[in-house]
Scaffold this active site. Sequence first.
Site, mmCIF file in Angstrom:
data_model
loop_
_atom_site.group_PDB
_atom_site.id
_atom_site.type_symbol
_atom_site.label_atom_id
_atom_site.label_comp_id
_atom_site.label_asym_id
_atom_site.label_seq_id
_atom_site.Cartn_x
_atom_site.Cartn_y
_atom_site.Cartn_z
ATOM 1 N N ASP A 50 -0.953 -8.481 0.474
ATOM 2 C CA ASP A 50 -2.109 -7.819 1.092
ATOM 3 C C ASP A 50 -2.250 -6.415 0.501
ATOM 4 O O ASP A 50 -1.318 -5.892 -0.103
ATOM 5 C CB ASP A 50 -1.947 -7.737 2.620
ATOM 6 C CG ASP A 50 -0.770 -6.864 3.037
ATOM 7 O OD1 ASP A 50 0.312 -7.005 2.417
ATOM 8 O OD2 ASP A 50 -0.918 -6.032 3.952
ATOM 9 N N GLU A 95 1.729 -6.629 5.111
ATOM 10 C CA GLU A 95 2.741 -5.557 4.998
ATOM 11 C C GLU A 95 2.136 -4.211 5.344
ATOM 12 O O GLU A 95 2.738 -3.380 6.019
ATOM 13 C CB GLU A 95 3.309 -5.538 3.575
ATOM 14 C CG GLU A 95 4.528 -4.624 3.391
ATOM 15 C CD GLU A 95 4.207 -3.190 2.974
ATOM 16 O OE1 GLU A 95 5.118 -2.351 2.944
ATOM 17 O OE2 GLU A 95 3.017 -2.883 2.698
HETATM 18 ZN ZN ZN Z 1 3.297 -1.849 -0.926
HETATM 19 CA CA CA Z 2 1.518 0.290 0.507
#
Ligand code: ZN
Ligand code: CA
Length: 373
Positions: free
Chosen positions: A79, A140
């Site tokens: 992501d 993340e």
């Molecule tokens: Zn990263």
């Molecule tokens: Ca980052």
Amino acid sequence: MVNQERLVAEFLELVQVDSESKNEAEIAKLLKEKLTALGLEVTEDETKAQTGLGSGNLIARLKGSVQTADPILFSCHFDTVTPGNGVKPVINGDLIETDKTTILGADDKAGIAALLEGIRLLKEENVAHGDVEFVLTAGEEIGLIGATAVDKKALNAKYGFALDSGGSVGEIIVASPDHAKIKANVHGIAAHAGVAPEEGVSAIEIAAKAITNMPLGRLDEELTANIGMINGGLRTNIVCDLVTLTGEARAITFSKLENQMKVMSEALEKAAVERGCTVDIDVSYERVGYTLKETDPVVQVAKTAIEQIGRTPDLCATGGGSDANIFTLAGIPTANLGVGYLDIHSKEEKMPISELVKLSELVVEIVKVVAVK
Ligand code: ZN
Ligand code: CA
């Protein structure tokens, strides 16, 4: 040898797939296809419903023939932050940049491109290796959500390498901080600001004084503190009776964190008491940090591999967190490694091609070092 043309082409392909956090379905599908085509056994885990992200995490397994080699993992996230849609990469000498209307997404697609190139090289060069797991995560950037949901018990790795840190290839993040949060309600006394200001005590003034007396910013090499939000007040003609402020501190050493919370709390209490007022303070801690020792196998392997690609290992601490924290806390010591990306989380983000090449070499070298260790 790294095929630079192939590597760059694949990196450009990856960054042009929209994949802001929660919109990971398309990139996950593409990566699944690529990894499957490379002969890996790939599964998307079943965490999507639970995390609310655009896809689950991808777990890909590369079977090895060297039975004595430690099983290891590599991790990257697929992501990106925003604005990350419609990326138009531009090559400028050694740098891959954008048209400055979006981020690039080298964070973390540079890591993924290096992993894919690394897998190809292992095959092309018939490198003898052990079992390698690739854990590619969703979500993340919005709080390590994908990695947190990964079923760690289903992983075989003894230790791992995250390719997701700034700094040049050669950097090894061996420590990441614990976090503390502080939330305070400063209570003043309301009064009409024009008719009877002497009957009021401004919570804004108390908060201002308290914040002025707090040590904030970078306080030493491993301790940082910040007041990030402040809210209060209703109208200009009312002496404000309530201010809420929220802040944080981070430190590798937990006792420094406790001390910093004490100092910040005392500054608030002192400023309130001086004006005959009160403050209520809520402090909480998150033990999300980790420290790897130089003698830990994961650090030893990273150091040796970095030396073997002609770079100098640089062991350092970070003020941030990454998926490496999650795997390490779950019992798979994971070092976050420098990828070489620059100015991430901004429209100035760029990726040096030379670093992308070095990172691919490093992936192969780590696998080789583990195989002969
Ligand atoms: Zn990263
Ligand atoms: Ca980052």
